[in-house]
Design a protein around this motif. Structure first.
Motif, short mmCIF file in Angstrom:
data_model
loop_
_atom_site.label_atom_id
_atom_site.label_comp_id
_atom_site.label_asym_id
_atom_site.label_seq_id
_atom_site.Cartn_x
_atom_site.Cartn_y
_atom_site.Cartn_z
N LYS A 1 -20.97 -8.38 -5.55
CA LYS A 1 -19.47 -8.13 -5.69
C LYS A 1 -19.24 -6.76 -6.47
CE LYS A 1 -14.94 -9.79 -7.21
NZ LYS A 1 -14.33 -10.32 -8.21
N LEU A 2 -18.79 -5.76 -6.08
CA LEU A 2 -18.75 -4.58 -6.78
C LEU A 2 -17.61 -4.68 -7.42
CD1 LEU A 2 -20.18 -1.79 -7.28
CD2 LEU A 2 -19.03 -0.97 -4.88
N GLU A 3 -17.63 -4.41 -8.75
CA GLU A 3 -16.43 -4.32 -9.80
C GLU A 3 -16.67 -3.11 -10.90
OE1 GLU A 3 -15.72 -9.08 -10.76
OE2 GLU A 3 -14.61 -7.78 -11.81
N ILE A 4 -15.75 -2.49 -10.56
CA ILE A 4 -15.92 -0.88 -11.72
C ILE A 4 -14.41 -0.74 -12.19
CG2 ILE A 4 -16.63 1.32 -11.82
CD1 ILE A 4 -18.33 1.07 -9.22
N HIS A 5 -14.22 -1.26 -13.54
CA HIS A 5 -12.85 -1.26 -14.16
C HIS A 5 -13.02 -0.46 -15.40
CE1 HIS A 5 -14.07 -5.22 -15.05
NE2 HIS A 5 -13.92 -5.87 -13.93
N PRO A 6 -12.78 0.50 -15.52
CA PRO A 6 -12.80 1.36 -16.97
C PRO A 6 -11.75 0.86 -17.81
CG PRO A 6 -12.11 2.79 -15.25
CD PRO A 6 -12.45 1.66 -14.47
N ASP A 7 -10.73 0.29 -17.27
CA ASP A 7 -9.48 -0.02 -18.11
C ASP A 7 -9.69 -1.56 -18.53
OD1 ASP A 7 -6.87 -0.22 -18.99
OD2 ASP A 7 -6.39 -0.86 -17.15
N PRO A 8 -9.66 -1.50 -20.10
CA PRO A 8 -9.86 -2.92 -20.61
C PRO A 8 -8.49 -3.81 -20.68
CG PRO A 8 -9.76 -1.15 -22.54
CD PRO A 8 -9.81 -0.58 -20.96
N THR A 9 -7.46 -3.07 -20.61
CA THR A 9 -6.09 -3.69 -20.53
C THR A 9 -6.03 -4.73 -19.24
OG1 THR A 9 -5.43 -2.16 -22.08
CG2 THR A 9 -3.56 -3.64 -21.21
N TYR A 10 -5.90 -3.78 -18.22
CA TYR A 10 -5.47 -4.39 -16.94
C TYR A 10 -6.90 -4.75 -16.07
CZ TYR A 10 -1.02 -3.41 -18.54
OH TYR A 10 0.23 -3.23 -19.29
N LEU A 11 -7.95 -4.27 -16.32
CA LEU A 11 -9.35 -4.50 -15.63
C LEU A 11 -8.90 -4.04 -14.10
CD1 LEU A 11 -10.02 -7.95 -16.99
CD2 LEU A 11 -10.81 -5.72 -17.85
N LEU A 12 -8.32 -3.00 -14.08
CA LEU A 12 -7.83 -2.57 -12.61
C LEU A 12 -9.19 -1.76 -12.37
CD1 LEU A 12 -4.19 -1.53 -12.79
CD2 LEU A 12 -5.18 -3.47 -11.63
N PRO A 13 -9.53 -1.71 -10.66
CA PRO A 13 -10.59 -1.15 -10.40
C PRO A 13 -10.71 0.50 -9.99
CG PRO A 13 -9.65 -2.29 -8.68
CD PRO A 13 -9.07 -2.69 -9.81
N ASP A 14 -11.65 1.04 -10.22
CA ASP A 14 -11.47 2.69 -10.01
C ASP A 14 -11.92 2.80 -8.76
OD1 ASP A 14 -12.78 5.18 -9.83
OD2 ASP A 14 -12.81 5.26 -11.89
N PRO A 15 -11.07 3.44 -7.58
CA PRO A 15 -11.32 3.63 -6.40
C PRO A 15 -12.34 4.71 -6.10
CG PRO A 15 -9.18 4.68 -7.26
CD PRO A 15 -9.59 4.16 -8.25
N ILE A 16 -12.45 5.77 -7.18
CA ILE A 16 -13.34 6.78 -6.63
C ILE A 16 -14.97 6.21 -6.98
CG2 ILE A 16 -14.09 9.04 -7.33
CD1 ILE A 16 -11.16 8.73 -6.28
N GLU A 17 -15.16 5.47 -8.20
CA GLU A 17 -16.45 5.10 -8.44
C GLU A 17 -16.74 4.21 -7.75
OE1 GLU A 17 -18.38 6.65 -10.99
OE2 GLU A 17 -16.80 7.98 -10.91
N THR A 18 -15.91 3.18 -6.80
CA THR A 18 -16.23 1.86 -6.48
C THR A 18 -16.81 2.58 -4.75
OG1 THR A 18 -14.49 0.64 -7.29
CG2 THR A 18 -15.32 -0.15 -4.99
N LEU A 19 -16.10 3.57 -4.32
CA LEU A 19 -16.48 3.98 -3.23
C LEU A 19 -17.74 4.97 -3.20
CD1 LEU A 19 -16.13 4.75 0.01
CD2 LEU A 19 -14.84 6.89 -0.72
N LYS A 20 -17.94 5.43 -4.28
CA LYS A 20 -19.56 6.24 -4.67
C LYS A 20 -20.42 5.00 -4.68
CE LYS A 20 -18.96 9.28 -7.81
NZ LYS A 20 -18.97 9.84 -9.22
#
Lengths: 260, 260, 260, 260
Positions: A102-121
């Motif tokens: 399960k690919l989870e990449i979330h650079p933001d500590p407040t909302y833990l929202l996923p990064d679309p660019i890094e996730t696709l990469k």
């Protein structure tokens, strides 16, 4: 129930409820709740594991999750970018875990929202390396399509931020993702009540992932059963077809009769 | 499940799902769906019955509803005012039906919304005559209180217009009714999907009444089961306590680990 | 703007924004905000007035509300039942106030929700006595009809509880009230932001009443202007006709061109 | 009004309402509506222009948009990927248009939703080439951040699909984007009513872009004025601070008085 089966990457999954393993007050509580939930797919954060080789990876938590019974789905939660996520996934595979991630990449500590660019990469790299990739994404239909084009096994759009219990706040976008999907859609994050889970299934989601609402419940096993029933109920309703939503009333009782 | 019991007028009711009997495509379908639903309370429109004495009242429909198994709840649907509703209730009692009545007075044919004034008037009369009165009302907390003061057994606020399948559009007002109620609150009308039923229960409603969504489903028995599960799931979640709804995320996986 | 006029009880009202006079930090602030709002109808709570004859009724507050410029609309806020409301209205008339009355009967101190039974009762009496009656009601379409039948000049359904700033939570019911109304519909209570006021007008409400959001603003006069503009904007949009709400997109820019 | 100024790329913009030029029934109607709107920033689709040099680019439409009065913002609507968008922007600049570009890349013809990957790629290129870039994006807070990091002048998240008039369906995500933004946030797409525009501004958006709802109105100029007022009202309310949303009522009229 005779619901149609859920198939992910050629594997038939027996339950449309996926459960996460964070936040339980004890491993025993977790084990019992997993059992009660009927889930087959269970996520575990790789950051919680010792993959360095110094210790037996997952030693402790794995004692409580029967690998014969569950498909252990490692997640890359905590990864800030594609590189970190890929590294985590490789370490997990090297340590003998299944090549599902399960690919989870979330650079933001407040909302833990996923990064679309890094996730696709990261998805592109991991798919090429033979991983079965289930990416956690914002409810972005175009991103969902692009991930499908690189070969992910599902898309996992968020209902609302992780652990927020806000339900399906991204309703309109998830509806579009489902409509256009060529792989199963698993609604992930924000599902804080059985009604949220049922709603996602009624919309046509293929599965939901629930963690916080079960893990922190006063009785996680009973709450797991509640979610199991809600998921089944929502799926049944979707398969049977829900009645049209009307602006006006529609009498259930005939308004004329032969009352004397 | 070990949910706390629902008690109405000193009678313990085994299911928090009430089912209406209108709109089924056949009596056989209705019978099977009632059975599948697990419901104990089943509503029947008095206007559909022959209470004149010329024919055996309910002859046909009663062959399909086992009076040993269900509490038959006659409703006054079709009554335009208190007088008509009271007359219907008395005829039903005279014909040997139980002295329970779902009081429905809706003069408006488009939205079938209940009349608060006539409903209170009829409730006062029927309570005095020894009826157990379950009034269908708009989601009006002050009216709900006044009805409780005259001795009704439940209040049955609408989620949205009958047969509209719009769900709990009156959420804010129903929350207040529940908070202030001294009798069970049964959410009635508009419940078009299992998620709606679950939501009502999660809010603390004591029961829900569903008719259209079950009756017109492609397979009413399977849909009845779906609603049964959703109601149980919502009730369980209410009893266990749902997690707080947050503005921010709350990590389910620890964001720091000992990954080397 | 050339909007169609608002007519209540044969009087043409120049503004569709009604303003309440409670909660202002000073009478000067109130006077300036009323002026800025462009309102013609201004409500004042009778309970705040000395109608006993011992003092000059409204002495103080009336110095700040120009009776030439505004239609003073006394309200019966604080009345617990029809009798109290009727008495208040009569005292006001006896003291020389206009025979217009905003009928407010809310026995519940927590939510200040109106009592449908007492409101109808008081309306009947006051209409017969020649009052122009504007009742504050729950968003109950049947009650609205019954009040119209006894001759009220408007109906004033609530958007949400007084002072809660929750906006038009009763959207579905207000839509029905507007559709069926034979008198102007004034959305009252809960309007906490200009967007709420605009939405009510876009739905076809004839006017809105705002108090808290203006009175407690850091600059009541500027906030009054904001509401004035929002009301006008919403009304304009209603009169011009809003575009249909679509499920899909509809390109604003042609997707093919002659770009070489 | 004395609202704080909107500054984009060091230019002070006199109006927080941006207007699109598609779908008007005539160029005259468009010109009049632009004038009535008070807008300074006006978007034009490059695909509609002849940038080949064979004809005078924008010849026709430019006769109706006074370049002294408006900042013409070319948009790349119709571009399917970064390459096409970049080419369009360069052609526009070569043809003498200002080096401002509204970056729109939407490969999907049904919902016209923007592509996050291609948008970021094109933004990086165009920012380096000295363009002032205003990207149209899904309501994705992480993407918004990444675009800000490459130097865009604003972010323009969608409220709902273009031309759908569904309003701010992405409320929760837009709230996060605004909270985290280091550049102005312009809510774009889906704004179908003045109340939608007011709501976006009340949430703290810096501006909104409206096209369909004005262009197809029965009287575009009057509708433009309605939106202008709604935008101003929402902005005022945001600057003054809106009152807290409460669960309970809060009396506007004191409930005790000295009424005898």
């Amino acid at each position: 129930m005779t619901s149609s089966p859920l198939i992910i990457a050629d594997r038939e999954i027996r339950s449309r409820l996926f459960v996460g393993t964070g936040k339980f007050s004890s491993n025993e509580n977790m084990r019992d709740a997993l059992d009660a939930s009927g889930a087959e797919i269970v996520t575990v954060a790789l950051r919680r594991a010792d993959l360095t080789g110094k210790h037996d990876p997952y030693a402790n938590i794995l004692e409580f999750i029967d690998a014969e019974k569950y498909l252990l789905l490692p997640n890359t939660s905590g990864a800030m970018n594609a590189e970190e996520a890929v590294r985590l996934a490789r370490l997990a595979a090297a340590a003998g875990l299944p090549k599902w991630v399960k690919l989870e990449i979330h650079p933001d500590p407040t909302y833990l929202l996923p990064d679309p660019i890094e996730t696709l990469k990261a998805a592109e790299i991991l798919v090429k390396e033979g991983f079965t990739v289930l990416p956690y994404i914002n409810a972005d239909p175009v991103l969902a399509k692009r991930l499908q084009e690189v070969g992910v096994a599902t898309v996992m759009p968020l209902g609302s931020p992780i652990g927020s219990n806000r339900g399906i706040a991204t309703r309109d976008q998830i509806r579009i993702i489902i409509e256009q999907a060529t792989v199963p859609v698993v609604v992930d994050a924000g599902i804080g009540a059985p009604s949220h889970a049922a709603e996602a299934m009624e919309m046509g989601a293929d599965a939901v992932l629930v963690n916080t609402a079960i893990a922190i419940a006063s009785d996680p096993s009973r709450m797991a059963i509640a979610f199991k029933h809600a998921v089944n109920a929502g799926r049944e309703a979707f398969e049977l077809g829900l009645p049209e939503v009307l602006d006006e009333a529609s009498a259930t009782s005939p308004l004329t009769g032969f009352l004397g």
